[in-house]
Scaffold this active site. Sequence first.
Site, PDB file in Angstrom:
ATOM      1  N   CYS A 110       0.801  -1.078  -0.039  1.00 44.19           N
ATOM      2  CA  CYS A 110      -0.015  -0.071  -0.067  1.00 44.19           C
ATOM      3  C   CYS A 110       0.834   1.345  -0.012  1.00 44.19           C
ATOM      4  O   CYS A 110       1.520   1.597   1.057  1.00 44.19           O
ATOM      5  CB  CYS A 110      -0.958   0.003   1.163  1.00 44.19           C
ATOM      6  SG  CYS A 110      -1.897   1.464   1.358  1.00 44.19           S
ATOM      7  N   LEU A 111       1.060   1.874  -1.156  1.00 48.03           N
ATOM      8  CA  LEU A 111       1.683   3.065  -1.330  1.00 48.03           C
ATOM      9  C   LEU A 111       1.225   3.843  -2.163  1.00 48.03           C
ATOM     10  O   LEU A 111       0.768   3.818  -3.399  1.00 48.03           O
ATOM     11  CB  LEU A 111       3.133   2.563  -1.833  1.00 48.03           C
ATOM     12  CG  LEU A 111       4.150   3.695  -2.082  1.00 48.03           C
ATOM     13  CD1 LEU A 111       4.836   4.174  -0.636  1.00 48.03           C
ATOM     14  CD2 LEU A 111       5.496   3.340  -2.837  1.00 48.03           C
TER      15      LEU A 111
END
Lengths: 179, 86
Positions: A110-111
């Site tokens: 999750c970026l």
Amino acid sequence: MFSLQKKLKQDAAKGTSQPAKKAVDLRQKLLQKEFETLKQLPVGCSIHFDNPDVLYQFKLNLVPDKDSLWYGGRFEFLINVPEGYNFDPPKVTCLTRVWHPNINEKGEVCLSILRQNAIDSFGWLPTRTIADIIFGINSLFYDLVNFEDPLNTEAATLFQTNKDMFIRKVREYISKYCK
Amino acid sequence: MKVTIKGYTGVAVWKWVANDDTCGICRMPFDSCCNDCKYPGDDCPLVWGQCSHCFHMHCIMKWVNGNQKSNQSCPMCRQAWKIKEK
């Protein structure tokens, strides 16, 4: 989410003839240029190509230093650059199992800058580069680690309730899964 | 002495006057064309946004008209993309 991915895959499978060709050229062209100028990686980061003729798929090895909660580990990421690059963001998977609030046990990362459909304004932009992504992934092990908006909620909750236990679990995963 | 000019060949050069050298989207020089074009110049013009950032028209249109709703902003500064009329 899954239906969209399925659709994209179907579209990609259908468009095997002429129209897809141009997009491949653009990706290839951009990647060649980017890797030529990609000199400075964050400390502890290195990239490897399984097939030197294929620029759109490569691995990132990340060895965090003493400032990181994940010090002592060694993490491998697979980076896939889609045909639609640089209008579509690269896809990143973590191949090493890790106890991290922003990386789940399936390896999903999750970026914000990797998000195609960001509701907030931090998603993918065509002006971003592979270097931005490598620096972004690296930062997940330092100041960008985010316990407020986690992907692995269990890990984030554990950090907030019992930090020692969280660190113990990080170490446990490192000794089990980092080779 | 009397000189008679029998013929001459005119030569001209052109370049875009922009605040940057390369298009941030296709990363090609502005004086070159975007990836979908063959010839630079009027066939592949530049446009400026109200935020003063500049791109090949084809590049920014491809981004803004893409199927992502969130892409209505300038890729440089994320302000809403509006073409600056000159």
